[in-house]
Design an enzyme around this catalytic site. Structure first.
Site, short mmCIF file in Angstrom:
data_model
loop_
_atom_site.label_atom_id
_atom_site.label_comp_id
_atom_site.label_asym_id
_atom_site.label_seq_id
_atom_site.Cartn_x
_atom_site.Cartn_y
_atom_site.Cartn_z
N GLU A 1 27.09 25.92 10.51
CA GLU A 1 28.42 25.77 9.92
C GLU A 1 28.51 24.45 9.17
OE1 GLU A 1 31.47 26.42 12.81
OE2 GLU A 1 30.89 28.52 13.08
N ARG B 1 24.00 32.05 18.51
CA ARG B 1 24.38 33.38 18.97
C ARG B 1 24.85 34.19 17.77
NH1 ARG B 1 29.67 32.61 18.00
NH2 ARG B 1 30.62 30.61 18.57
N LYS C 1 36.28 14.81 18.59
CA LYS C 1 35.66 16.04 19.05
C LYS C 1 34.98 15.86 20.41
CE LYS C 1 34.37 18.04 14.55
NZ LYS C 1 33.22 18.55 13.77
N GLY D 1 35.48 26.52 20.12
CA GLY D 1 36.77 27.17 20.08
C GLY D 1 37.93 26.22 19.86
N LYS E 1 39.13 30.83 13.58
CA LYS E 1 39.16 31.59 12.34
C LYS E 1 40.09 32.80 12.43
CE LYS E 1 34.40 30.13 12.08
NZ LYS E 1 33.01 30.53 12.37
#
Length: 451
Positions: free
Chosen positions: A275, A292, A158, A164, A237
């Site tokens: 998350e 956000r 990562k 995104g 998603k």
């Protein structure tokens, strides 16, 4: 009190924010690029200003131009929506310096949570479980291979910055890791100005489940339950649900408490989302925090009856939360399907002219749209053109309504992912709640290719 808001965004989220502002009698200012001059959100606002050419660095990421318009229009606040400048700490700080309220958390928290490495450290300090992996940046591919011996493959590589799915890749061998490290680091550097990489153990058959938070400036933090966001393509998603059909009530309580604990430890304010990855035994691990409003926030609104944008405005005004955790109950089941202008098999974007656009209407159907008939979808922005949200008294009822609504969703002139959404909604795996993050690769694509 906030009386006039500039929405530093576009498309359906700009329209969504404008609707709540109008209901609250707050004036709105839209900003738009040349490519968006005919977009629905532009005419919805009380005032609209041209930013510049279509490319984002000349329009929606042009901070100087946005601030200039904000001053000219005399706004009290800026709502960044999601994407673009929403998680840009420098932008939030610029708003503060210009004496304009940034509708979101502080610039310090945005920066801290914007670094996945710093966020991981913060969660460990708050006692929130994290996926086994590196606690800091990995210097190069050689070091990555050495660390991989301890973590064990498969590994999720990562980028520390951004989101995104950019700079993110699953690797299953030393060779794959060596090749992926440099290319993903370069990509992250190009997109986010930060090429730092770290690694986490890839959890097989995991689910992506997130907790929606609201936190005011008076120390009050509540969670609005969870959203199941496991059905993804390219780490983005496609279908989200609230609540999750997988986790138990006890796990729901534990996850909510962990998210609240994390927000309190940060001194977080505004709306935010924690998350998690959840394994087959309902063990949950911190994935990231989004500072956000989320694309999928409507399904949480549907099951709680709260307007999250309104709550953001209240918090930005300095008002305390008027709802406590004990006041909240889950009412029914909601599903959101993202409508993308893309090929439903390859997922390649499908820009072009929309000859006809009609959304399904009816009780418990909600549409958030960015386009209209006789509208040109450009290649400059994310290909999402709308969101279809349905609600039922239970999950089976919601699925039935989703299938019905998709059958009357009309977009002519370009390809969309509606055939994909229709196939998923009708599949046995979806009906049974077998929705891990591998759903698209292991269930949807094999079924499509076998036909």
């Amino acid at each position: 009190m906030i009386k006039k808001v500039l929405i530093a965004n576009r498309g359906e989220i700009a329209a969504r924010i404008i609707r709540t502002c109008k209901r609250l009698e707050v004036k709105t200012v839209a900003v738009y690029s040349e490519a968006d001059q005919n977009a629905p959100f532009v005419s919805m606002a009380d005032e609209s200003y041209l930013l510049g050419p279509p490319r984002v660095n000349e329009s929606y990421l042009n901070v100087d131009k946005i601030m200039s318009i904000a001053k000219e229009a005399g706004v009290d606040a800026i709502h960044p929506g999601y994407g673009f400048l929403s998680e840009n700490g420098d932008f939030a700080e610029r708003c503060q310096k210009e004496d304009i309220t940034f509708i979101g958390p502080s610039s310090e928290i945005i920066r801290k949570m914007g670094s996945k490495i710093a966020a991981r450290d913060a969660m460990q300090e708050a006692g929130v479980p994290v996926v086994p992996g590196t606690d800091g940046a990995v210097s190069d591919a050689q070091e990555a291979v050495e660390i991989a011996k301890d973590i064990g493959y498969p590994i999720m590589l990562k980028a520390s910055a951004g989101g995104g799915g950019i700079g993110m890749q699953v690797v299953r061998s030393d060779e794959e890791l060596t090749k992926a490290f440099e290319s993903n680091s370069k990509r992250a550097q190009n997109f986010f100005g930060d090429g730092a990489m770290f690694m986490e153990k890839k959890l097989e058959n995991a689910r992506h489940i997130e907790i929606q938070l609201l936190a005011d400036h008076h120390g009050n933090v509540i969670h609005l339950f969870e959203r199941e966001c496991s059905i993804q393509r390219r780490n983005q998603k496609v279908i989200e649900e609230a609540p999750s059909s997988f986790i138990s009530e006890s796990t729901r309580k534990e996850m909510g408490e962990a998210a609240v604990r994390a927000a309190k430890s940060l001194g977080y304010t505004s709306a935010g989302t924690i998350e998690f990855l959840v394994d087959e035994k309902e063990n949950f691990y911190f994935l990231e925090m989004n500072t956000r409003i989320q694309v999928e926030h409507p399904i949480t609104e549907e099951i709680t009856g709260l307007d999250i944008v309104e709550k953001q405005l209240d918090i930005a005004n300095g008002s305390p939360l008027t709802v406590s955790q004990d006041d909240l109950r889950i009412d029914g089941h909601a599903i959101e399907a993202r409508i993308y202008a893309e090929d439903p098999v390859t997922f390649f974007p499908s820009p072009g002219h929309i000859a006809s656009f009609n959304t399904p209407e009816g009780e418990n159907i909600r549409n958030e749209v960015a386009v209209k008939s006789e509208y040109d979808v450009t290649p400059y922005y994310d290909p999402m053109i709308g969101k279809l949200v349905v609600k039922g008294s239970n999950r089976n009822e919601a699925i039935a309504l989703l299938k019905e609504a998709l059958s009357s969703y009309i977009v002519e002139g370009i390809k969309t992912n509606i055939p994909m959404l229709t196939h998923i909604a009708a599949s046995d795996a979806f009906k049974e709640g077998n929705t891990t993050t591998a759903f698209v690769e292991e269930i949807y694509l094999p079924e499509i290719k076998s036909k």
